[in-house]
Design a protein around this motif. Structure first.
Motif, PDB file in Angstrom:
ATOM      1  N   GLY A  37       0.810  -1.219   0.000  1.00  0.00           N
ATOM      2  CA  GLY A  37       0.000   0.000   0.000  1.00  0.00           C
ATOM      3  C   GLY A  37       0.843   1.267   0.000  1.00  0.00           C
ATOM      4  N   GLY A  38       2.163   1.122  -0.086  1.00  0.00           N
ATOM      5  CA  GLY A  38       3.044   2.289  -0.129  1.00  0.00           C
ATOM      6  C   GLY A  38       3.432   2.832   1.231  1.00  0.00           C
ATOM      7  N   GLY A  39       3.175   2.070   2.296  1.00  0.00           N
ATOM      8  CA  GLY A  39       3.492   2.529   3.643  1.00  0.00           C
ATOM      9  C   GLY A  39       4.992   2.562   3.903  1.00  0.00           C
ATOM     10  N   GLN A  40       5.383   3.404   4.839  1.00  0.00           N
ATOM     11  CA  GLN A  40       6.794   3.582   5.165  1.00  0.00           C
ATOM     12  C   GLN A  40       7.267   2.532   6.163  1.00  0.00           C
ATOM     13  OE1 GLN A  40       7.980   7.307   7.134  1.00  0.00           O
ATOM     14  NE2 GLN A  40       9.638   7.474   5.634  1.00  0.00           N
ATOM     15  N   LEU A  43       1.471  11.596   8.324  1.00  0.00           N
ATOM     16  CA  LEU A  43       0.029  11.416   8.150  1.00  0.00           C
ATOM     17  C   LEU A  43      -0.429   9.967   8.251  1.00  0.00           C
ATOM     18  CD1 LEU A  43      -0.503  13.879   5.175  1.00  0.00           C
ATOM     19  CD2 LEU A  43      -0.825  14.315   7.630  1.00  0.00           C
ATOM     20  N   HIS A  44       0.485   9.039   8.025  1.00  0.00           N
ATOM     21  CA  HIS A  44       0.119   7.619   7.972  1.00  0.00           C
ATOM     22  C   HIS A  44       1.006   6.819   8.928  1.00  0.00           C
ATOM     23  CE1 HIS A  44      -0.855   9.383   4.012  1.00  0.00           C
ATOM     24  NE2 HIS A  44      -1.988   8.751   4.221  1.00  0.00           N
ATOM     25  N   PRO A  45       0.540   5.634   9.315  1.00  0.00           N
ATOM     26  CA  PRO A  45       1.354   4.789  10.187  1.00  0.00           C
ATOM     27  C   PRO A  45       2.655   4.377   9.505  1.00  0.00           C
ATOM     28  CG  PRO A  45      -0.907   4.019  10.169  1.00  0.00           C
ATOM     29  CD  PRO A  45      -0.794   5.058   9.089  1.00  0.00           C
ATOM     30  N   ILE A  46       3.709   4.306  10.291  1.00  0.00           N
ATOM     31  CA  ILE A  46       4.990   3.754   9.844  1.00  0.00           C
ATOM     32  C   ILE A  46       5.201   2.440  10.574  1.00  0.00           C
ATOM     33  CG2 ILE A  46       6.008   6.019   9.346  1.00  0.00           C
ATOM     34  CD1 ILE A  46       7.600   5.670  12.027  1.00  0.00           C
ATOM     35  N   VAL A  47       5.949   1.537   9.940  1.00  0.00           N
ATOM     36  CA  VAL A  47       6.338   0.288  10.589  1.00  0.00           C
ATOM     37  C   VAL A  47       7.815   0.405  10.950  1.00  0.00           C
ATOM     38  CG1 VAL A  47       6.671  -2.205  10.313  1.00  0.00           C
ATOM     39  CG2 VAL A  47       4.644  -1.098   9.342  1.00  0.00           C
ATOM     40  N   ALA A  54       8.295   9.908  22.943  1.00  0.00           N
ATOM     41  CA  ALA A  54       8.806  11.056  23.706  1.00  0.00           C
ATOM     42  C   ALA A  54       8.915  12.303  22.837  1.00  0.00           C
ATOM     43  CB  ALA A  54      10.168  10.716  24.316  1.00  0.00           C
ATOM     44  N   ALA A  55       9.157  12.111  21.532  1.00  0.00           N
ATOM     45  CA  ALA A  55       9.265  13.240  20.602  1.00  0.00           C
ATOM     46  C   ALA A  55       7.901  13.720  20.111  1.00  0.00           C
ATOM     47  CB  ALA A  55      10.140  12.848  19.415  1.00  0.00           C
ATOM     48  N   GLY A  56       6.827  13.057  20.569  1.00  0.00           N
ATOM     49  CA  GLY A  56       5.482  13.504  20.219  1.00  0.00           C
ATOM     50  C   GLY A  56       4.788  12.728  19.115  1.00  0.00           C
ATOM     51  N   ARG A  57       5.388  11.670  18.612  1.00  0.00           N
ATOM     52  CA  ARG A  57       4.743  10.853  17.582  1.00  0.00           C
ATOM     53  C   ARG A  57       3.550  10.139  18.203  1.00  0.00           C
ATOM     54  NH1 ARG A  57       5.319   9.703  11.956  1.00  0.00           N
ATOM     55  NH2 ARG A  57       4.104   7.843  11.584  1.00  0.00           N
ATOM     56  N   PRO A  58       2.350  10.276  17.616  1.00  0.00           N
ATOM     57  CA  PRO A  58       1.186   9.558  18.157  1.00  0.00           C
ATOM     58  C   PRO A  58       1.393   8.042  18.076  1.00  0.00           C
ATOM     59  CG  PRO A  58       0.503  11.260  16.602  1.00  0.00           C
ATOM     60  CD  PRO A  58       1.991  11.129  16.488  1.00  0.00           C
ATOM     61  N   ILE A  71       2.368   4.345  14.873  1.00  0.00           N
ATOM     62  CA  ILE A  71       3.551   3.479  14.960  1.00  0.00           C
ATOM     63  C   ILE A  71       3.081   2.026  14.959  1.00  0.00           C
ATOM     64  CG2 ILE A  71       5.574   2.825  16.315  1.00  0.00           C
ATOM     65  CD1 ILE A  71       5.340   5.584  17.719  1.00  0.00           C
ATOM     66  N   LEU A  72       3.631   1.247  14.051  1.00  0.00           N
ATOM     67  CA  LEU A  72       3.392  -0.187  13.997  1.00  0.00           C
ATOM     68  C   LEU A  72       4.719  -0.888  14.258  1.00  0.00           C
ATOM     69  CD1 LEU A  72       1.208  -0.304  10.751  1.00  0.00           C
ATOM     70  CD2 LEU A  72       0.416  -0.298  13.121  1.00  0.00           C
TER      71      LEU A  72
END
Length: 162
Positions: free
Chosen positions: A65-68, A104-108, A128-132, A136-137
């Motif tokens: 799906g083009g995810g990072q 904008l999208h989940p990263i693995v 800790a840096a503020g990433r929701p 995160i996967l």
């Protein structure tokens, strides 16, 4: 514990003096991989309440799906091979490279496998840096499970789509 039951003793093998932290693909025997089970410490399945742990099928779907995908291992491990399309950002560098992450999208994120502490550290740093957490996967199986399932690797700096 059941009344009268003895506690179960579950001890890991002793750590070898010289460990091999990534599986070695046996070139002369396709489909066989040499794994050293003595290094690292077993990591938890869940790293934070809203960080979802995924397996290979979910990772493949994410990539299609083009995810990072972020390889959080040290450069010396990445140089030997990584999962196709992975961006190498060592866990110790993740805060300095936040601008490279999809916001904008989940990263693995992944590392050497269930006994590797790099990704759990990266996840702590990202939160800790503020990433929701929801973005995160965690691919807990990491390179260990990817290789032992016969899935492809690419060398760092090469484009597997070329």
């Amino acid at each position: 514990m059941r009344p009268g039951a003895e506690p179960v003793r579950l001890e890991r093998l002793a750590r070898r003096e010289s460990v091999q932290m990534t599986p070695t693909v046996l070139i002369d025997d396709p489909g066989r991989v040499l794994v050293d089970a003595t290094w690292g410490s077993i990591q938890p399945m869940t790293l934070a309440p809203a960080v979802r742990t995924i397996g290979e099928l979910e990772l493949i779907e994410h990539l299609r799906g083009g995810g990072q995908l972020i390889d959080t291992r040290a450069a010396r491990f990445v140089a030997a091979g990584t999962i196709p399309s992975a961006l190498a950002i060592a866990h110790t560098e993740i805060e300095a490279r936040l601008d490279e992450l999809d916001t904008l999208h989940p990263i693995v994120v992944f590392c050497n496998g269930p006994q590797c502490a790099a990704t759990p550290d990266a996840v702590r740093r990202l939160i800790a840096a503020g990433r929701p957490e929801e973005l995160i996967l965690y691919y807990r199986g990491g390179l260990h499970d990817w290789v032992t399932l016969g899935l492809p690797l690419t060398r760092a700096g090469t484009d597997p789509r070329a």
